[in-house]
Design an enzyme around this catalytic site. Structure first.
Site, PDB file in Angstrom:
ATOM      1  N   ARG A  52       0.914  -1.328  -0.016  1.00  0.00           N
ATOM      2  CA  ARG A  52      -0.030  -0.084  -0.006  1.00  0.00           C
ATOM      3  C   ARG A  52       0.765   1.165  -0.145  1.00  0.00           C
ATOM      4  O   ARG A  52       0.535   2.033  -0.746  1.00  0.00           O
ATOM      5  CB  ARG A  52      -0.910  -0.034   1.048  1.00  0.00           C
ATOM      6  CG  ARG A  52      -1.719   1.316   1.406  1.00  0.00           C
ATOM      7  CD  ARG A  52      -2.933   1.293   2.329  1.00  0.00           C
ATOM      8  NE  ARG A  52      -2.701   0.377   3.363  1.00  0.00           N
ATOM      9  CZ  ARG A  52      -2.177   0.693   4.577  1.00  0.00           C
ATOM     10  NH1 ARG A  52      -1.171   1.812   4.651  1.00  0.00           N
ATOM     11  NH2 ARG A  52      -1.899  -0.351   5.566  1.00  0.00           N
ATOM     12  N   TYR A 104     -16.763  17.182 -14.204  1.00  0.00           N
ATOM     13  CA  TYR A 104     -17.086  15.711 -14.514  1.00  0.00           C
ATOM     14  C   TYR A 104     -18.199  15.278 -13.546  1.00  0.00           C
ATOM     15  O   TYR A 104     -18.142  15.796 -12.148  1.00  0.00           O
ATOM     16  CB  TYR A 104     -15.825  14.867 -14.282  1.00  0.00           C
ATOM     17  CG  TYR A 104     -16.243  13.570 -14.214  1.00  0.00           C
ATOM     18  CD1 TYR A 104     -16.586  12.904 -15.371  1.00  0.00           C
ATOM     19  CD2 TYR A 104     -15.973  12.815 -12.944  1.00  0.00           C
ATOM     20  CE1 TYR A 104     -16.823  11.506 -15.048  1.00  0.00           C
ATOM     21  CE2 TYR A 104     -16.189  11.375 -12.944  1.00  0.00           C
ATOM     22  CZ  TYR A 104     -16.607  10.597 -13.867  1.00  0.00           C
ATOM     23  OH  TYR A 104     -16.658   9.429 -14.006  1.00  0.00           O
ATOM     24  N   ASP A 176      -7.719  19.210 -13.655  1.00  0.00           N
ATOM     25  CA  ASP A 176      -8.153  17.606 -13.892  1.00  0.00           C
ATOM     26  C   ASP A 176      -7.724  17.621 -15.520  1.00  0.00           C
ATOM     27  O   ASP A 176      -8.424  18.376 -16.462  1.00  0.00           O
ATOM     28  CB  ASP A 176      -9.386  17.399 -13.806  1.00  0.00           C
ATOM     29  CG  ASP A 176      -9.908  15.980 -14.006  1.00  0.00           C
ATOM     30  OD1 ASP A 176      -9.178  15.241 -15.031  1.00  0.00           O
ATOM     31  OD2 ASP A 176     -10.900  15.474 -13.463  1.00  0.00           O
ATOM     32  N   LYS A 201      -9.195   6.686 -18.782  1.00  0.00           N
ATOM     33  CA  LYS A 201      -9.540   7.043 -20.126  1.00  0.00           C
ATOM     34  C   LYS A 201      -8.057   7.169 -21.070  1.00  0.00           C
ATOM     35  O   LYS A 201      -7.783   5.944 -21.416  1.00  0.00           O
ATOM     36  CB  LYS A 201      -9.782   8.625 -19.798  1.00  0.00           C
ATOM     37  CG  LYS A 201     -10.735   8.833 -18.796  1.00  0.00           C
ATOM     38  CD  LYS A 201     -12.093   7.891 -18.762  1.00  0.00           C
ATOM     39  CE  LYS A 201     -12.915   7.879 -17.595  1.00  0.00           C
ATOM     40  NZ  LYS A 201     -13.225   9.288 -16.696  1.00  0.00           N
TER      41      LYS A 201
HETATM   42  C1  LIG Z   1     -13.713   9.507 -15.473  1.00  0.00           C
HETATM   43  C2  LIG Z   1     -13.264  10.975 -15.016  1.00  0.00           C
HETATM   44  C3  LIG Z   1     -13.044  11.117 -13.610  1.00  0.00           C
HETATM   45  C4  LIG Z   1     -13.156   9.820 -12.765  1.00  0.00           C
HETATM   46  O1  LIG Z   1     -12.063   8.960 -12.904  1.00  0.00           O
HETATM   47  P1  LIG Z   1     -12.450   7.450 -12.541  1.00  0.00           P
HETATM   48  O2  LIG Z   1     -11.086   6.590 -13.163  1.00  0.00           O
HETATM   49  O3  LIG Z   1     -13.876   6.859 -13.217  1.00  0.00           O
HETATM   50  O4  LIG Z   1     -12.544   7.337 -11.054  1.00  0.00           O
HETATM   51  C5  LIG Z   1     -12.531  12.208 -13.225  1.00  0.00           C
HETATM   52  N1  LIG Z   1     -12.417  13.339 -13.965  1.00  0.00           N
HETATM   53  C6  LIG Z   1     -12.666  13.114 -15.445  1.00  0.00           C
HETATM   54  C7  LIG Z   1     -12.384  14.351 -16.227  1.00  0.00           C
HETATM   55  C8  LIG Z   1     -13.030  12.099 -15.867  1.00  0.00           C
HETATM   56  O5  LIG Z   1     -13.267  11.880 -17.088  1.00  0.00           O
END
Ligand SMILES: *Cc1c(COP(=O)(O)O)cnc(C)c1O
Length: 389
Positions: A52, A104, A176, A201
């Site tokens: 961890r 998001y 982000d 993604k």
């Molecule tokens: C998918 C996404 C998240 C969250 O990520 P997870 O891997 O699904 O927890 C946060 N910000 C954006 C812009 C996203 O597309």
């Protein structure tokens, strides 16, 4: 390759954090599937004591991601939400956060349904308007959380302006960068303090793993992030780290094709009679096209389309595609299509959706790397199936 961290992006994607295994010469970082490590003496370990806290597969991924964002320090998490949660862990009850009004859906949810309960306060503003952001800042504002391009309207936020506003107020600026990826946009270069990713993604890129990351240049901030990474425990498995490392190697070539296909589809969609509006920062008609051209190296693989259609007709379009898969998420090699009002953004109350311009006829597309003609033909037949042409 010793100079991997100094190479160009494509070289770093493949080599940074990826030295062959010293003992065996294995080219790829092995999946270190173990929870604990032998110590040479009580309290004297060889860099790892418990998985961890640290794991060699994760360390290589963290080094690779940091090199791609041009940052010193990377930390990986079990999901993008895990990384966002960690940034919120840095705050204390009574602190205030300024953020975008079309972030998001999961980000909106953790802000309003989790952390408001812990006495954090959030202001949702149009982050494409620096004056509105400046006005929302308060003495107790500790974080400015920005997403760009935004989801699903692909509005582009000026990261340098946001970083300036945050720093004038002694607040952190977090970006982000999931939609753009470090191949197209590196927020640390524009003054951001920390970059957040959903590795699920484009960085993973194959719709087969969920993960998150935080990257910073600030050693003290990284240490605090590391404290919460270990204390909260939302860490990724070594297998997941391996998958993301596999993904980042091809990020540049995948992104080039995502961008090329998105540009093709955006131009074609713009000429369709059943399309009211195409939201793609690469189009000159896009309100933030100039800013996107300055801040990004290309315009990405995400686009949204406002159809001249009812909720039902738009539902038919997204259900009738054959090459595009009806699914949430984005950033994989395959094209996905979805209807934000019924899917990704359904958690946002209808009145609020309307206010931010998120109509029932809006469809969002994650443009994959298939042949562009097949994607165009698929949308054409889905429009016909919905009676739109
Ligand atoms: C998918 C996404 C998240 C969250 O990520 P997870 O891997 O699904 O927890 C946060 N910000 C954006 C812009 C996203 O597309």
């Amino acid at each position: 390759m010793d100079n991997a961290d100094d190479g160009r992006f494509e070289t770093r994607a493949i080599h940074a954090g990826q030295d062959p295994d010293e003992e065996t010469g294995a080219l790829m970082t092995p999946i270190y599937a173990n929870s604990t490590y032998e110590q040479d003496a009580p309290g004297r370990d060889r860099g790892y004591e418990y998985s961890r806290t640290g794991n060699p597969t994760r360390s290589d991924l963290e080094a690779n991601l940091a090199a791609l964002e041009g940052g010193e320090f990377g930390r990986a998490f079990s999901s993008g939400m895990g990384s966002i949660n960690t940034v919120l862990n840095l705050l204390s009850a009574g602190d205030h956060v300024v953020t975008g009004d079309d972030v998001y859906g999961g980000t909106h949810r953790i802000f309003t349904q989790v952390y408001e309960e812990y006495d954090l306060e959030f202001s949702f503003v149009d982050t494409t308007d620096p004056a509105a952001v400046r006005e929302a800042m308060r003495p107790e504002t500790e974080l400015l959380w920005v997403e760009t391009p935004t989801n699903p309207l692909m509005r582009v936020v000026d990261v340098a302006a946001m970083a300036d506003i945050a720093h004038e107020n002694d607040a952190l600026c977090a970006v982000d960068n999931t939609f753009a990826t470090p191949y197209l946009q590196r927020p640390l270069e524009h003054g951001a303090d920390v970059v957040s990713h959903s590795l699920t993604k484009y960085l993973g890129g194959h719709s087969d793993v969920v993960g998150g990351a935080l990257i910073t240049d600030d050693a003290e901030l990284d240490e605090r992030i590391g404290f919460y990474q270990n204390s909260v425990g939302a860490t990724p498995s070594p297998f997941d780290c391996f998958l993301v490392l596999r993904g980042t190697k091809t990020l540049p070539v995948r992104m080039d094709r995502h961008c090329e296909n998105a540009r093709h589809l955006a131009a074609w969609l713009q000429g369709q009679p059943c399309v009211d509006r195409v939201y793609y920062p690469g189009l000159e008609s896009h309100p933030s096209h100039d800013l996107a051209a300055r801040q990004m190296d290309d315009f990405g693989g995400m686009l949204s389309v406002e159809l001249d259609a009812t909720l039902e007709e738009a539902s038919t379009v997204v259900s009738e595609t054959e090459v595009f898969t009806l699914a949430e998420s984005l950033g994989g090699v395959e094209s996905l299509i979805e209807q934000p009002a019924a899917m990704t953004h359904a958690a946002i109350p209808p009145e609020e959706r309307e206010e931010i311009g998120l109509s029932d006829g809006l469809i969002r597309i994650s443009v994959g790397i298939e042949h562009a003609d097949d994607l165009e033909n698929d949308l054409r037949q889905a429009f016909a199936a919905a009676g739109l042409v």
